[in-house]
Design a protein around this motif. Structure first.
Motif, PDB file in Angstrom:
ATOM      1  N   GLU A   1       0.818  -1.207   0.000  1.00 49.33           N
ATOM      2  CA  GLU A   1       0.000   0.000   0.000  1.00 49.33           C
ATOM      3  C   GLU A   1       0.860   1.269   0.000  1.00 49.33           C
TER       4      GLU A   1
ATOM      5  N   ARG B   1     -12.012  -3.586  -0.216  1.00 46.46           N
ATOM      6  CA  ARG B   1     -11.678  -2.238   0.245  1.00 46.46           C
ATOM      7  C   ARG B   1     -12.772  -1.672   1.145  1.00 46.46           C
TER       8      ARG B   1
ATOM      9  N   GLU C   1      -4.924   0.016  -3.610  1.00 41.27           N
ATOM     10  CA  GLU C   1      -4.577   1.290  -2.967  1.00 41.27           C
ATOM     11  C   GLU C   1      -4.266   2.352  -4.007  1.00 41.27           C
TER      12      GLU C   1
ATOM     13  N   PRO D   1      -7.857   4.598  -3.029  1.00 44.66           N
ATOM     14  CA  PRO D   1      -7.161   4.787  -1.749  1.00 44.66           C
ATOM     15  C   PRO D   1      -8.070   4.581  -0.545  1.00 44.66           C
ATOM     16  N   SER D   2      -7.488   4.103   0.527  1.00 49.07           N
ATOM     17  CA  SER D   2      -8.257   3.785   1.727  1.00 49.07           C
ATOM     18  C   SER D   2      -9.001   4.995   2.262  1.00 49.07           C
TER      19      SER D   2
END
Length: 272
Positions: A11, A162, A123, A127-128
């Motif tokens: 990540e 995710r 990621e 993206p988180s």
């Protein structure tokens, strides 16, 4: 050549690449490959039994090769990002990575190279922090996962993972089944406080099981018996859970999203 700090997680490789290239979302993985100076090709690598993507290194050059038979734009974009992960992650040193569809749809946990390439890809594309922001405004269901997959150019399986892993609100789990058995499951924080996904062969009471006996799976969410999917101290207080299953017929797998309805979830009453 990009320089990264040593011993990064997959990540973190993705985050540093995004920062170095000033990427904006949604990300076109093909353009990233070309910006890094890699060759990009689309070739016929076979259909259901072929490879989805390859990374080839030769004479100090590298090429990303994608199966021209991939029908969905999101699957193609995620596959390109997956191969880019093999190129950038330290320790992924093989001259050739041949990645089948099951590698890209079914490997997301652990330290294996295919899992790490998937962790990098999701990621980079989704993206988180974006996922956390979306989940604050929307309850998780399969329709949301499909919408986010289209928006961010990610595969449906990676999008489900995710949204479940970054979920601090919903009591949910994503499960991948193959050969009528649970291959792996990933759960939200709230889910694993009270429940666990039953391992082994699928119950005949699940809709995912129907796929493996040649039946169709309903596109709408379905209420199912809790014990058909989960166990744990809280399961006896539930009258039903929600199953949403999507088959990948060409790969012989099923992705399932399980959700504990808020009016059923006993989480707030559990003595922690």
């Amino acid at each position: 050549m990009l320089n990264f700090e040593p011993r990064l997680s997959p990540e973190m490789y993705a985050r540093q690449l995004s920062c170095k290239l000033n990427l904006t979302y949604s990300v076109d993985a093909e353009e990233v490959v070309k910006e890094l100076g890699l060759l990009y090709r689309e070739k016929d690598l076979g259909k259901s039994s072929g490879y989805d993507g390859c990374l080839v290194r030769k004479n100090n050059k590298a090429a990303v090769i994608i199966n021209a038979n991939i029908a969905y734009k999101t699957r193609r974009n995620f596959t390109i990002a997956h191969e880019l992960g093999h190129y950038l992650i330290k320790g992924h040193n093989k001259n050739i990575y041949n990645c089948a569809g099951k590698d890209i749809e079914g490997s997301f946990s652990g330290k294996g190279h295919e899992s790490e390439a998937n962790q990098f890809a999701v990621e980079l594309l989704f993206p988180s922090q974006h996922a956390k922001s979306i989940l604050k405004r929307n309850p998780l269901n399969m329709d949301l996962a499909k919408e986010m997959a289209a928006r961010y150019g990610t595969s449906l399986t990676s999008t489900l993972i995710r949204l479940v892993k970054q979920n601090d609100i919903d009591c949910c789990a994503v499960i991948l089944s193959e050969g009528s058995k649970v291959k792996w499951s990933i759960t939200s924080t709230r889910f694993r406080r009270c429940y666990e996904v039953a391992p082994g062969y699928l119950s005949q009471d699940t809709y995912a099981y129907d796929f493996f006996i040649g039946k169709s799976i309903p596109q709408e969410s379905q209420n199912v018996r809790p014990g058909s999917w989960i166990s744990g101290d809280g399961v006896y207080d539930l009258s039903y859970i929600i199953e949403e299953s999507v088959p990948f017929a060409n790969l012989g797998i099923v992705a399932t999203l399980l959700t504990i309805p808020q009016d059923e979830d006993d989480y707030d009453n559990v003595d922690l």
